[in-house]
Structures are given as C-alpha cells and as structure tokens.
Scaffold this motif. Structure first.
Motif, short mmCIF file in Angstrom:
data_model
loop_
_atom_site.label_atom_id
_atom_site.label_comp_id
_atom_site.label_asym_id
_atom_site.label_seq_id
_atom_site.Cartn_x
_atom_site.Cartn_y
_atom_site.Cartn_z
N ARG A 165 6.66 40.60 14.72
CA ARG A 165 7.91 39.86 14.49
C ARG A 165 9.12 40.70 14.87
N ALA A 166 9.08 41.99 14.57
CA ALA A 166 10.23 42.85 14.83
C ALA A 166 10.35 43.21 16.31
N TYR A 167 9.28 43.69 16.90
CA TYR A 167 9.38 44.25 18.26
C TYR A 167 9.41 43.19 19.36
N THR A 168 8.93 41.97 19.08
CA THR A 168 9.11 40.91 20.08
C THR A 168 10.60 40.58 20.23
N SER A 169 11.37 40.80 19.17
CA SER A 169 12.82 40.57 19.27
C SER A 169 13.49 41.61 20.17
N LYS A 170 12.78 42.70 20.46
CA LYS A 170 13.29 43.74 21.35
C LYS A 170 12.64 43.67 22.74
N GLY A 171 11.90 42.59 22.98
CA GLY A 171 11.34 42.37 24.31
C GLY A 171 9.96 42.91 24.56
N LEU A 172 9.29 43.47 23.56
CA LEU A 172 7.93 43.98 23.77
C LEU A 172 6.94 42.82 23.86
N SER A 173 5.95 42.97 24.73
CA SER A 173 4.92 41.94 24.89
C SER A 173 3.85 42.09 23.81
N VAL A 174 2.99 41.10 23.72
CA VAL A 174 1.91 41.13 22.74
C VAL A 174 0.98 42.31 23.00
N LYS A 211 7.03 53.85 27.00
CA LYS A 211 8.28 53.98 27.77
C LYS A 211 9.25 52.85 27.45
N ARG A 212 9.35 52.56 26.17
CA ARG A 212 10.27 51.55 25.68
C ARG A 212 11.34 52.21 24.83
N LYS A 213 12.59 51.86 25.08
CA LYS A 213 13.70 52.43 24.32
C LYS A 213 14.16 51.44 23.26
N VAL A 214 14.05 51.85 22.02
CA VAL A 214 14.50 51.05 20.88
C VAL A 214 15.30 51.98 19.97
N GLY A 215 16.39 51.50 19.41
CA GLY A 215 17.24 52.33 18.56
C GLY A 215 16.49 52.91 17.36
N TRP A 216 16.82 54.14 17.01
CA TRP A 216 16.08 54.81 15.94
C TRP A 216 16.27 54.14 14.59
N VAL A 217 17.44 53.50 14.37
CA VAL A 217 17.65 52.79 13.10
C VAL A 217 16.69 51.60 13.01
N PHE A 218 16.55 50.86 14.10
CA PHE A 218 15.64 49.71 14.13
C PHE A 218 14.20 50.17 13.94
N ILE A 219 13.83 51.27 14.61
CA ILE A 219 12.47 51.82 14.47
C ILE A 219 12.20 52.21 13.02
N THR A 220 13.17 52.90 12.41
CA THR A 220 12.99 53.37 11.03
C THR A 220 12.83 52.20 10.07
N LEU A 221 13.69 51.18 10.21
CA LEU A 221 13.61 50.03 9.31
C LEU A 221 12.32 49.24 9.52
N THR A 222 11.91 49.10 10.79
CA THR A 222 10.67 48.37 11.09
C THR A 222 9.46 49.11 10.52
N SER A 223 9.41 50.41 10.76
CA SER A 223 8.30 51.21 10.26
C SER A 223 8.26 51.19 8.73
N PHE A 224 9.42 51.38 8.12
CA PHE A 224 9.50 51.39 6.66
C PHE A 224 8.98 50.08 6.09
N THR A 225 9.44 48.96 6.65
CA THR A 225 9.04 47.65 6.16
C THR A 225 7.55 47.40 6.40
N THR A 226 7.08 47.82 7.57
CA THR A 226 5.67 47.65 7.92
C THR A 226 4.77 48.31 6.88
N TYR A 227 5.04 49.58 6.61
CA TYR A 227 4.18 50.32 5.69
C TYR A 227 4.43 49.94 4.23
N ALA A 228 5.66 49.60 3.90
CA ALA A 228 5.96 49.18 2.52
C ALA A 228 5.16 47.93 2.16
N LEU A 229 5.01 47.02 3.12
CA LEU A 229 4.26 45.79 2.87
C LEU A 229 2.76 46.01 3.00
#
Length: 318
Positions: A108-117, A73-91
């Motif tokens: 590193r990416a999602y803590t910048s959006k306020g998600l907890s560990v 139940k966390r709202k994050v922009g789809w562009v940010f999600i796409t770039l994060t996912s792409f980078t995650t799997y690319a690496l």
C-alpha cells in the motif's frame, strides 16, 4: 484457497493456547501482586534504557527497507521509509504471519511511490533475509561465545547445538558475503529471481540485522533485575530463540511463546521478574508502536484520499 486462508490463523491460535497452558503450569503459583511488585522495582534509569533500546531497534528496522530500496535503485525519502518500516513492523509483530501482513502494508505504501508489485516482492524478500542473516550471525556468535546456553533448553529445543554449530552458522554468513563479492548466480524460486545485493549492501545487512536484534534484546535485559541475571549475551541468546519461535509459530505478538521460552531459559531468576521484563518488552516493542502505527495508517489513507480528490477535480476542470 479457502483452506490456505485459514491455516496460519488456526496455527497461531493453537500455538497460543498450547503455550499458555504450558506457561500456566510453570507460573500457577505466581500472583499478579508479584508481577506488579517486580514492575514497580524497575528503576527509572532502566525504563529509560529500555526505551532507548526500542528506538535503536526500530531505527535499524528502517535500515532493512533502505537497503532493499538501494538494491532496487529506487529513491524514496528517508522519512517515508522510516514511517513505512515502523508501521509495517508495528503491525506485523502484533498481528502474526509477519511476512504476509508486512507485505500488505509495504504494498500500500510503496505503490504510492511508483514501485511495481515485483519490486515490492523483492523488497519484502530482502528485508526478511536481512533479519534471517542477522539472526544466523548472532546465534552463531553466541554458540561460539556461550555454547553452554543450550543446556538451558535440554528437552525443549528440537535440535542439538554446540560451538561447532556456531562456527557453521558464521560460515553461512561468510558464504553469503563471498557470493556477493564473486557475483554468483542469482537465487531462483519458480519465476521469482533474487539477485545478490552489491557487497556494500551485504555489509550493511550484516551490520543492521544484528543491531535490530541487539536493541530488541536490550529492552528485556535492562528491565530485568541484577539478581540471578546471567548477563546480556545469555539474554540475547534466549531472546533469539524465543523471538524466532514466536515468528515460526505465527502467534500474534508471539503471545505465550515468548514468555514460555524465557521462563524456561531463566530458571535461576524470579519468574515474576521475568514476566515483568517481558511486559515492558511488549509495551515498548509491541503495544506503543502498534497504537502509533494505526494513527500513521489513518493519516496516510487520509492524505491519499485528499490527493485522489484533488486529481479528480483537476481532471474535471480539463
């Protein structure tokens, strides 16, 4: 702790070495000119189709994160999600030990959006499970549809499989859906608790997971010639076995493992054509995304530094 730190890198390197040695035995009569000739023989239309399959695969991978964030139940922009996912799997696909390397990027990416560990831990677990359930479903379907595919790996696969095995695997996916529908107890591993996603999210998992795998296998299928090609379903089955073996091995990029399984599974095809198709796969699915991912990380870290400097200036003015 120091020993654990080096276990997976050692396992990955050892797997690469052993796989390359076995692959050399299979391909020692093959020349670079043969492989180059096979690459040159791939027509532009098939290059384009392999490229489109890559886009489908990475778009589906972004769906993994989106499903997990909906569950949280966390709202994050789809562009940010796409770039994060792409980078995650690319690496992670290139580095190996994908769960751990992918977790670092997501943290590193999602803590910048306020998600907890703990939330990121659930997100990583759910993304991994989406891949796992998608693989289970597709393997089950292929074993039911093409049970003779296991004959290509006699003496190679550690377990025997049949159409009955396929039915069991499809049943596991069905039980997962039923667990969500009937709201069964959450899965507890130590202090970690993973609740069943809502039924509409489970259905998304059962769709998105297979789409990613179909797209990735399509890259190889379209890069292969028609001569001796056993068809998409067989290529998909071989891809699932090889890709799963590559992930389990923790070999960076599945180097050697992927090639060995494919050459073994396609004995009726020219090995040069198989290796050429896998080079196309590595180019589109691994190398190009890896390079783009590095630039995305550089841009992200630069933007985060700019934000930190701006906040520091504002604090000084106060």
């Amino acid at each position: 702790m120091k020993l654990k730190k080096y276990i997976w890198p050692v396992v990955g390197v050892a797997t690469i070495g052993f796989s390359v040695w076995l692959l050399y035995k299979e391909l020692k009569h093959l020349s670079l000119d043969d492989v180059w000739g096979s690459l040159a023989a791939i027509n532009p239309h098939h290059w384009l189709m392999s490229g489109l399959c890559t886009l489908v695969a990475y778009a589906a991978l972004a769906g993994y994160d989106r499903i997990a964030l909906q569950h949280l139940k966390r709202k994050v922009g789809w562009v940010f999600i796409t770039l994060t996912s792409f980078t995650t799997y690319a690496l992670s696909h290139n580095v190996g030990a994908s769960v751990f390397s992918g977790a670092v990027v997501r943290y590193r990416a999602y803590t910048s959006k306020g998600l907890s560990v703990s939330e990121i831990g659930v997100l990583v677990a759910l993304c991994s499970f989406t891949f796992a359930i998608g693989t289970i479903m597709l393997v089950g379907f292929i074993l039911v549809y093409e049970p003779e595919i296991t004959e290509r790996f006699v003496g190679v696969l550690p377990v025997e499989a049949s159409a009955t095995t396929g039915v069991v695997l499809l049943g596991i996916a069905g039980l997962y859906l039923l667990g969500s529908l009937f709201k069964l107890r959450p899965l507890r591993i130590g202090s970690f608790t993973l609740f069943y996603p809502a039924p509409h999210l489970v259905i998304q998992q059962l769709v998105i997971g297979p789409i990613e795998l179909l797209g990735a296998a399509g890259i190889i299928y379209f890069a292969l010639p028609e001569a001796g090609n056993p068809g998409f379903m067989v290529i998909l089955g071989i891809f699932l076995i090889s890709f799963s073996a590559a992930l389990i091995s923790h070999a960076p990029g599945g180097l050697g493992v992927l090639e060995l399984v494919f050459v073994t599974g396609l004995p009726d095809m020219n090995p040069a054509d198989v290796i050429a198709a896998l080079l196309v796969f590595r180019l589109f699915y691994l190398i190009i995304p890896f390079i783009i991912g590095l630039f995305i990380i550089l841009f992200f870290e630069r933007s985060q530094l700019a934000v930190a400097e701006r906040e520091e200036r504002q604090a000084e003015l106060k």
